[in-house]
Enzyme design. Sequence first.
Site, PDB file in Angstrom:
ATOM      1  N   LYS A 154      47.215  43.242  53.806  1.00  0.00           N
ATOM      2  CA  LYS A 154      46.068  42.321  53.904  1.00  0.00           C
ATOM      3  C   LYS A 154      45.882  41.987  55.371  1.00  0.00           C
ATOM      4  O   LYS A 154      46.876  41.914  56.088  1.00  0.00           O
ATOM      5  CB  LYS A 154      46.331  41.049  53.093  1.00  0.00           C
ATOM      6  CG  LYS A 154      46.541  41.271  51.610  1.00  0.00           C
ATOM      7  CD  LYS A 154      45.250  41.454  50.870  1.00  0.00           C
ATOM      8  CE  LYS A 154      45.481  41.815  49.400  1.00  0.00           C
ATOM      9  NZ  LYS A 154      44.281  41.968  48.604  1.00  0.00           N
ATOM     10  N   LYS A 156      42.348  42.825  53.380  1.00  0.00           N
ATOM     11  CA  LYS A 156      42.221  43.960  52.474  1.00  0.00           C
ATOM     12  C   LYS A 156      41.504  45.155  53.082  1.00  0.00           C
ATOM     13  O   LYS A 156      41.807  46.287  52.740  1.00  0.00           O
ATOM     14  CB  LYS A 156      41.672  43.564  51.102  1.00  0.00           C
ATOM     15  CG  LYS A 156      40.313  42.947  51.037  1.00  0.00           C
ATOM     16  CD  LYS A 156      40.143  42.202  49.693  1.00  0.00           C
ATOM     17  CE  LYS A 156      40.012  43.164  48.524  1.00  0.00           C
ATOM     18  NZ  LYS A 156      39.990  42.445  47.244  1.00  0.00           N
ATOM     19  N   ASP A 182      44.065  48.893  49.304  1.00  0.00           N
ATOM     20  CA  ASP A 182      43.226  47.983  48.538  1.00  0.00           C
ATOM     21  C   ASP A 182      42.090  48.774  47.899  1.00  0.00           C
ATOM     22  O   ASP A 182      41.767  49.889  48.321  1.00  0.00           O
ATOM     23  CB  ASP A 182      42.739  46.818  49.396  1.00  0.00           C
ATOM     24  CG  ASP A 182      43.061  45.491  48.703  1.00  0.00           C
ATOM     25  OD1 ASP A 182      42.816  45.414  47.489  1.00  0.00           O
ATOM     26  OD2 ASP A 182      43.562  44.573  49.365  1.00  0.00           O
ATOM     27  N   GLU A 183      41.481  48.190  46.873  1.00  0.00           N
ATOM     28  CA  GLU A 183      40.516  48.945  46.070  1.00  0.00           C
ATOM     29  C   GLU A 183      39.254  49.316  46.842  1.00  0.00           C
ATOM     30  O   GLU A 183      38.582  50.292  46.501  1.00  0.00           O
ATOM     31  CB  GLU A 183      40.160  48.176  44.792  1.00  0.00           C
ATOM     32  CG  GLU A 183      39.416  46.856  44.966  1.00  0.00           C
ATOM     33  CD  GLU A 183      40.312  45.704  45.414  1.00  0.00           C
ATOM     34  OE1 GLU A 183      41.544  45.886  45.460  1.00  0.00           O
ATOM     35  OE2 GLU A 183      39.775  44.630  45.753  1.00  0.00           O
ATOM     36  N   HIS A 272      43.837  51.463  39.604  1.00  0.00           N
ATOM     37  CA  HIS A 272      43.322  50.122  39.889  1.00  0.00           C
ATOM     38  C   HIS A 272      42.075  49.934  39.029  1.00  0.00           C
ATOM     39  O   HIS A 272      41.274  50.840  38.890  1.00  0.00           O
ATOM     40  CB  HIS A 272      42.986  49.998  41.378  1.00  0.00           C
ATOM     41  CG  HIS A 272      42.784  48.583  41.809  1.00  0.00           C
ATOM     42  ND1 HIS A 272      41.686  47.848  41.438  1.00  0.00           N
ATOM     43  CD2 HIS A 272      43.549  47.758  42.560  1.00  0.00           C
ATOM     44  CE1 HIS A 272      41.789  46.632  41.947  1.00  0.00           C
ATOM     45  NE2 HIS A 272      42.913  46.548  42.644  1.00  0.00           N
ATOM     46  N   LYS A 312      46.062  35.020  40.377  1.00  0.00           N
ATOM     47  CA  LYS A 312      44.732  34.533  40.743  1.00  0.00           C
ATOM     48  C   LYS A 312      43.610  35.049  39.837  1.00  0.00           C
ATOM     49  O   LYS A 312      42.481  34.584  39.942  1.00  0.00           O
ATOM     50  CB  LYS A 312      44.432  34.907  42.204  1.00  0.00           C
ATOM     51  CG  LYS A 312      44.192  36.389  42.434  1.00  0.00           C
ATOM     52  CD  LYS A 312      43.949  36.717  43.904  1.00  0.00           C
ATOM     53  CE  LYS A 312      43.627  38.187  44.081  1.00  0.00           C
ATOM     54  NZ  LYS A 312      43.570  38.641  45.462  1.00  0.00           N
ATOM     55  N   GLY A 356      47.995  40.351  41.815  1.00  0.00           N
ATOM     56  CA  GLY A 356      46.902  39.390  42.007  1.00  0.00           C
ATOM     57  C   GLY A 356      47.425  37.977  42.146  1.00  0.00           C
ATOM     58  O   GLY A 356      47.723  37.319  41.158  1.00  0.00           O
ATOM     59  N   GLY A 357      47.577  37.531  43.401  1.00  0.00           N
ATOM     60  CA  GLY A 357      47.985  36.151  43.654  1.00  0.00           C
ATOM     61  C   GLY A 357      49.472  35.895  43.474  1.00  0.00           C
ATOM     62  O   GLY A 357      49.882  34.747  43.316  1.00  0.00           O
ATOM     63  N   GLN A 378      53.355  43.932  42.243  1.00  0.00           N
ATOM     64  CA  GLN A 378      52.529  44.184  43.424  1.00  0.00           C
ATOM     65  C   GLN A 378      52.205  42.845  44.090  1.00  0.00           C
ATOM     66  O   GLN A 378      51.619  41.975  43.464  1.00  0.00           O
ATOM     67  CB  GLN A 378      51.260  44.906  42.974  1.00  0.00           C
ATOM     68  CG  GLN A 378      50.527  45.682  44.050  1.00  0.00           C
ATOM     69  CD  GLN A 378      49.915  44.835  45.126  1.00  0.00           C
ATOM     70  OE1 GLN A 378      50.112  45.079  46.327  1.00  0.00           O
ATOM     71  NE2 GLN A 378      49.180  43.819  44.751  1.00  0.00           N
ATOM     72  N   GLY A 380      50.531  41.160  47.583  1.00  0.00           N
ATOM     73  CA  GLY A 380      49.772  41.376  48.826  1.00  0.00           C
ATOM     74  C   GLY A 380      49.921  40.195  49.765  1.00  0.00           C
ATOM     75  O   GLY A 380      50.845  40.134  50.587  1.00  0.00           O
TER      76      GLY A 380
HETATM   77  C1  CAP Z   1      46.128  41.829  44.980  1.00  0.00           C
HETATM   78  C2  CAP Z   1      44.949  42.759  45.002  1.00  0.00           C
HETATM   79  C3  CAP Z   1      44.567  43.474  43.702  1.00  0.00           C
HETATM   80  C4  CAP Z   1      44.437  42.646  42.488  1.00  0.00           C
HETATM   81  C5  CAP Z   1      43.711  43.349  41.381  1.00  0.00           C
HETATM   82  C6  CAP Z   1      43.769  42.011  45.518  1.00  0.00           C
HETATM   83  O1  CAP Z   1      46.336  41.201  46.202  1.00  0.00           O
HETATM   84  O2  CAP Z   1      45.199  43.795  45.899  1.00  0.00           O
HETATM   85  O3  CAP Z   1      43.359  44.135  43.950  1.00  0.00           O
HETATM   86  O4  CAP Z   1      45.699  42.290  42.052  1.00  0.00           O
HETATM   87  O5  CAP Z   1      43.782  42.645  40.244  1.00  0.00           O
HETATM   88  O6  CAP Z   1      43.092  42.511  46.393  1.00  0.00           O
HETATM   89  O7  CAP Z   1      43.478  40.953  44.979  1.00  0.00           O
HETATM   90  P1  CAP Z   1      47.144  39.831  46.330  1.00  0.00           P
HETATM   91  P2  CAP Z   1      44.383  43.183  38.883  1.00  0.00           P
HETATM   92  O8  CAP Z   1      48.568  40.149  45.975  1.00  0.00           O
HETATM   93  O9  CAP Z   1      46.984  39.424  47.780  1.00  0.00           O
HETATM   94  O10 CAP Z   1      46.523  38.853  45.399  1.00  0.00           O
HETATM   95  O11 CAP Z   1      45.687  43.788  39.201  1.00  0.00           O
HETATM   96  O12 CAP Z   1      44.547  41.967  38.053  1.00  0.00           O
HETATM   97  O13 CAP Z   1      43.366  44.102  38.371  1.00  0.00           O
HETATM   98 MG    MG Z   2      43.101  44.571  45.838  1.00  0.00          MG
END
Ligand code: CAP
Ligand code: MG
Length: 433
Positions: A154, A156, A182-183, A272, A312, A356-357, A378, A380
């Site tokens: 991050k 991202k 990141d996506e 993802h 989150k 996520g969070g 995971q 971030g």
């Molecule tokens: C997490 C993350 C992921 C989400 C996706 C983000 O980062 O890289 O994309 O977890 O959600 O950008 O939010 P953090 P999910 O660790 O900084 O939150 O896995 O629920 O689809």
């Molecule tokens: Mg992400």
Amino acid sequence: MNEKLEWYHDFIDRNYQPKNSDIVALFYFKPHPSVSIEDAVGRIASESSVGTWTTLSTLDSRIYEMRARAFKFTKTHVYVAYPLILWELGNIPQLLSGIAGNIFGMKAVTDLRLLDATLPLEYIQAFKGPEFGKDAIQKIFKKKEGPLTATVPKPKIGMTAEQHAQVAYDAWTGGIDCIKDDENLTSQSFNKFEKRVELLAKKRDQAENETGEIKDAFINVTAETHEMERRIKLLHEHQFKYFMVDVVTTGFAALQSIRTLSHDLKMAIHAHRAMHASFTRKPTHGISMLFLAKLLKLIGVDNLHIGTVIGKLEGKKKEILAMKELLLNPSVQEIPELRLPQDWGNIKGTLPVASGGLHPGLIPELLQIYNTTDLVIQVGGGIHGHPDGTKAGAMATVQAIEAYKEGIDLIEYAKSHTALQKALEKWHHIKPV
Ligand code: CAP
Ligand code: MG
């Protein structure tokens, strides 16, 4: 005598016993105020199989037998059985054009949700399932057990390939197994795919030499299909065992194509799910995340994001646990109004990804909820936001997992582990929203 105008009730048969080879779908529905329950369920079964809005002079008895049957329903839920002959084996887009197609737009229902569908073994057998799935823990990483750990650098997007590779190196040497893109990072001007791959491969080798551990990366290949194939081959040339893809934005057809390539190259897929919530989130409409997870396991993703409960992003505990079992187990039972029975035959288990969070202070609760070591954790922001930087954040994450496994309270463990101590001072046990 007036000729019959429509035949919706021909698609209702409360005495029908579904065959083992039928696909059986479960829908939540809300009829339009002017439409009866029977008229609504008849239309759902009709429009998703052989019917249309009126009777037909072209209908013969063979085609009539191919119709779907709404065989069990309440005021809100309907089970529909579809003969296997309606479906082309190995074609997920075709399945969705039927059971998740026009019916979502019918005026007769104001809300409709595809909750799940039991897929018969004859249908399942046309798919590969995951190449490694949960066996990756032993087969790729040579570990006795999980969880595997991953981190997404991050901010991202915005880092150069050099910055990105340095952050990756810090995380790997801090004890994290995998770096994840990141996506929304693919191949932008500031961080080109080729450059990132080249630099990450060098840093991975360095980190592996220093730590004696196996390191990998979930590098995002999301693009037009042929370009994805080119990127996957490049990752393979650089000895990465995984690639990451945004499975929803990319689409099922493209995913099926690259799954064939991942088989040829013996690579694993990190899936993802960005954009899933546009159709999975509203509980009365759309397609459930659980059914999406089923399709993705069937096609053959090795890792799939399914949520954290405590992080989150939206996701109910009951559904996340039902998905976890669906991904990992060889078969699952029905959970009323949530999941249908499913036997996976020879399909391997997909590893769930909790993301996520998350931060170190949440890891014991997360592991308690998941109650398995077959998992990718995971983190971030919860690593790169550590007061002493990425490497300390990675160490704190690993320490939190160790504490849980050893049955030691996090606060107690932190007394002798500075990285964890500092993470807890910043975040305690906060749950981000
Ligand atoms: C997490 C993350 C992921 C989400 C996706 C983000 O980062 O890289 O994309 O977890 O959600 O950008 O939010 P953090 P999910 O660790 O900084 O939150 O896995 O629920 O689809
Ligand atoms: Mg992400």
